[in-house]
Design a protein around this motif. Structure first.
Motif, PDB file in Angstrom:
ATOM      1  N   MET A   1       0.829  -1.209   0.000  1.00 23.39           N
ATOM      2  CA  MET A   1       0.000   0.000   0.000  1.00 23.39           C
ATOM      3  C   MET A   1       0.861   1.256   0.000  1.00 23.39           C
ATOM      4  SD  MET A   1      -3.462   0.211   2.362  1.00 23.39           S
ATOM      5  CE  MET A   1      -2.540  -0.196   3.781  1.00 23.39           C
ATOM      6  N   VAL A   2       1.823   1.303   0.922  1.00 21.70           N
ATOM      7  CA  VAL A   2       2.635   2.507   1.078  1.00 21.70           C
ATOM      8  C   VAL A   2       3.464   2.774  -0.181  1.00 21.70           C
ATOM      9  CG1 VAL A   2       4.740   1.564   2.148  1.00 21.70           C
ATOM     10  CG2 VAL A   2       3.896   3.780   2.858  1.00 21.70           C
ATOM     11  N   ASN A   3       3.801   1.721  -0.906  1.00 22.32           N
ATOM     12  CA  ASN A   3       4.566   1.905  -2.138  1.00 22.32           C
ATOM     13  C   ASN A   3       3.749   2.516  -3.271  1.00 22.32           C
ATOM     14  OD1 ASN A   3       7.488   1.043  -2.189  1.00 22.32           O
ATOM     15  ND2 ASN A   3       6.558  -0.573  -0.965  1.00 22.32           N
ATOM     16  N   THR A   4       2.436   2.598  -3.107  1.00 22.25           N
ATOM     17  CA  THR A   4       1.594   3.242  -4.127  1.00 22.25           C
ATOM     18  C   THR A   4       1.346   4.722  -3.833  1.00 22.25           C
ATOM     19  OG1 THR A   4      -0.505   2.709  -3.038  1.00 22.25           O
ATOM     20  CG2 THR A   4       0.414   1.050  -4.562  1.00 22.25           C
ATOM     21  N   TRP A   5       1.767   5.192  -2.667  1.00 22.15           N
ATOM     22  CA  TRP A   5       1.496   6.572  -2.260  1.00 22.15           C
ATOM     23  C   TRP A   5       2.684   7.473  -2.586  1.00 22.15           C
ATOM     24  CZ3 TRP A   5       0.001   4.516   3.198  1.00 22.15           C
ATOM     25  CH2 TRP A   5      -1.265   3.919   3.135  1.00 22.15           C
ATOM     26  N   PRO A   6       2.549   8.361  -3.565  1.00 20.33           N
ATOM     27  CA  PRO A   6       3.676   9.230  -3.938  1.00 20.33           C
ATOM     28  C   PRO A   6       4.083  10.208  -2.835  1.00 20.33           C
ATOM     29  CG  PRO A   6       1.688   9.852  -5.136  1.00 20.33           C
ATOM     30  CD  PRO A   6       1.371   8.587  -4.394  1.00 20.33           C
ATOM     31  N   GLU A   7       3.191  10.488  -1.906  1.00 21.69           N
ATOM     32  CA  GLU A   7       3.515  11.416  -0.819  1.00 21.69           C
ATOM     33  C   GLU A   7       4.564  10.837   0.142  1.00 21.69           C
ATOM     34  OE1 GLU A   7      -0.954  11.779  -1.706  1.00 21.69           O
ATOM     35  OE2 GLU A   7       0.466  10.154  -1.412  1.00 21.69           O
ATOM     36  N   VAL A   8       4.673   9.520   0.173  1.00 23.14           N
ATOM     37  CA  VAL A   8       5.606   8.862   1.090  1.00 23.14           C
ATOM     38  C   VAL A   8       6.960   8.721   0.406  1.00 23.14           C
ATOM     39  CG1 VAL A   8       6.104   6.773   2.424  1.00 23.14           C
ATOM     40  CG2 VAL A   8       3.754   7.631   2.257  1.00 23.14           C
ATOM     41  N   LEU A   9       7.951   9.424   0.952  1.00 20.35           N
ATOM     42  CA  LEU A   9       9.296   9.361   0.383  1.00 20.35           C
ATOM     43  C   LEU A   9      10.153   8.295   1.047  1.00 20.35           C
ATOM     44  CD1 LEU A   9      10.301  13.093  -0.120  1.00 20.35           C
ATOM     45  CD2 LEU A   9       8.956  11.585  -1.580  1.00 20.35           C
ATOM     46  N   LEU A  10       9.791   7.921   2.266  1.00 21.49           N
ATOM     47  CA  LEU A  10      10.582   6.968   3.028  1.00 21.49           C
ATOM     48  C   LEU A  10       9.640   6.168   3.907  1.00 21.49           C
ATOM     49  CD1 LEU A  10      13.496   6.148   4.203  1.00 21.49           C
ATOM     50  CD2 LEU A  10      12.996   7.832   5.962  1.00 21.49           C
ATOM     51  N   CYS A  11       9.868   4.878   3.971  1.00 15.36           N
ATOM     52  CA  CYS A  11       9.091   4.021   4.866  1.00 15.36           C
ATOM     53  C   CYS A  11      10.053   3.023   5.484  1.00 15.36           C
ATOM     54  CB  CYS A  11       7.984   3.296   4.108  1.00 15.36           C
ATOM     55  SG  CYS A  11       7.021   2.177   5.166  1.00 15.36           S
ATOM     56  N   GLU A  12      10.131   3.062   6.795  1.00 18.08           N
ATOM     57  CA  GLU A  12      11.015   2.158   7.537  1.00 18.08           C
ATOM     58  C   GLU A  12      10.165   1.318   8.481  1.00 18.08           C
ATOM     59  OE1 GLU A  12      14.248   2.209   6.957  1.00 18.08           O
ATOM     60  OE2 GLU A  12      14.876   4.244   6.511  1.00 18.08           O
ATOM     61  N   ARG A  13      10.368   0.010   8.462  1.00 17.50           N
ATOM     62  CA  ARG A  13       9.744  -0.856   9.456  1.00 17.50           C
ATOM     63  C   ARG A  13      10.671  -0.826  10.669  1.00 17.50           C
ATOM     64  NH1 ARG A  13       9.582  -5.949   7.130  1.00 17.50           N
ATOM     65  NH2 ARG A  13       8.128  -5.143   5.620  1.00 17.50           N
ATOM     66  N   ILE A  14      10.130  -0.504  11.827  1.00 12.38           N
ATOM     67  CA  ILE A  14      10.966  -0.281  13.002  1.00 12.38           C
ATOM     68  C   ILE A  14      10.508  -1.134  14.178  1.00 12.38           C
ATOM     69  CG2 ILE A  14      11.599   2.058  12.286  1.00 12.38           C
ATOM     70  CD1 ILE A  14       9.541   3.173  14.220  1.00 12.38           C
ATOM     71  N   THR A  15      11.335  -1.164  15.205  1.00 15.63           N
ATOM     72  CA  THR A  15      10.986  -1.894  16.420  1.00 15.63           C
ATOM     73  C   THR A  15      10.454  -0.914  17.453  1.00 15.63           C
ATOM     74  OG1 THR A  15      13.195  -1.633  17.365  1.00 15.63           O
ATOM     75  CG2 THR A  15      12.802  -3.586  16.003  1.00 15.63           C
ATOM     76  N   GLY A  16       9.788  -1.440  18.455  1.00 23.60           N
ATOM     77  CA  GLY A  16       9.295  -0.599  19.533  1.00 23.60           C
ATOM     78  C   GLY A  16       7.785  -0.543  19.567  1.00 23.60           C
ATOM     79  N   ALA A  17       7.270   0.580  20.069  1.00 26.06           N
ATOM     80  CA  ALA A  17       5.832   0.742  20.294  1.00 26.06           C
ATOM     81  C   ALA A  17       5.041   0.914  19.003  1.00 26.06           C
ATOM     82  CB  ALA A  17       5.577   1.935  21.209  1.00 26.06           C
ATOM     83  N   VAL A  18       5.693   1.287  17.917  1.00 25.70           N
ATOM     84  CA  VAL A  18       5.027   1.434  16.626  1.00 25.70           C
ATOM     85  C   VAL A  18       5.710   0.514  15.616  1.00 25.70           C
ATOM     86  CG1 VAL A  18       4.234   3.783  17.083  1.00 25.70           C
ATOM     87  CG2 VAL A  18       6.426   3.424  15.942  1.00 25.70           C
ATOM     88  N   ASP A  19       5.080   0.359  14.463  1.00 24.35           N
ATOM     89  CA  ASP A  19       5.587  -0.596  13.474  1.00 24.35           C
ATOM     90  C   ASP A  19       6.336   0.049  12.314  1.00 24.35           C
ATOM     91  OD1 ASP A  19       4.379  -2.912  14.785  1.00 24.35           O
ATOM     92  OD2 ASP A  19       2.476  -1.960  14.222  1.00 24.35           O
TER      93      ASP A  19
END
Length: 159
Positions: free
Chosen positions: A91-109
């Motif tokens: 999904m996130v790869n279809t959104w041009p507004e998103v320049l960076l997406c990192e999967r992270i550890t902790g309280a959020v994903d």
């Protein structure tokens, strides 16, 4: 670049030159890297083939094209299962507004960097894209007030 041969000092000099200006002709890259043209051309070709150089792009000034708003969003999935993460990744790869997406550890994903025209456009992105699915249960946004450093160049160092 996993599994590719290590970079030698000549490769690193070439990468440093190309990160400053990838539009230079090979002859100028070679001169600045301290080698002749043919070996420089071969190295550049190999760096592309091995994935060390993923692509060559133009760096566009976001303000010059009317993208004046930047926010980082911490995204929490309701159920962070492998399947849900794969769906969110697509999904996130279809959104041009998103320049960076990192999967992270902790309280959020996820941590995503979103660039839009203004805060109203960001609000539309949140309501009609990011939150318009059953996967995302929480978003915490951090609005950028000033960019202190912004460079796509990696700190390539000789080993």
């Amino acid at each position: 670049m996993t599994g590719s041969p290590p970079l030698d000092p000549g490769d690193i000099r070439i990468l440093r030159v190309l990160q400053r200006d990838a539009s230079l002709p090979v002859s100028e890259v070679a001169r600045l890297a301290g080698m002749s043209q043919t070996p420089a051309w071969r190295r550049i070709k190999r760096l592309k083939e091995t994935g060390a150089i993923r692509g060559v792009v133009a760096l566009v000034d976001r303000h010059a094209v009317g993208l004046n708003f930047v926010a980082y969003a911490f995204v929490k999935l309701g159920v962070p299962s492998r399947q849900n993460m794969e769906v969110f990744d697509r999904m996130v790869n279809t959104w041009p507004e998103v320049l960076l997406c990192e999967r992270i550890t902790g309280a959020v994903d996820y941590l995503i960097k979103v660039v839009t025209r203004d805060i109203q456009s960001y609000d539309e992105f949140l309501r009609f894209k990011l939150l318009d699915n059953d996967l995302v249960t929480d978003v915490q946004s951090r609005i950028v007030v000033a960019t202190v450093k912004d460079t796509p160049a990696l700190p390539v160092r000789e080993t």
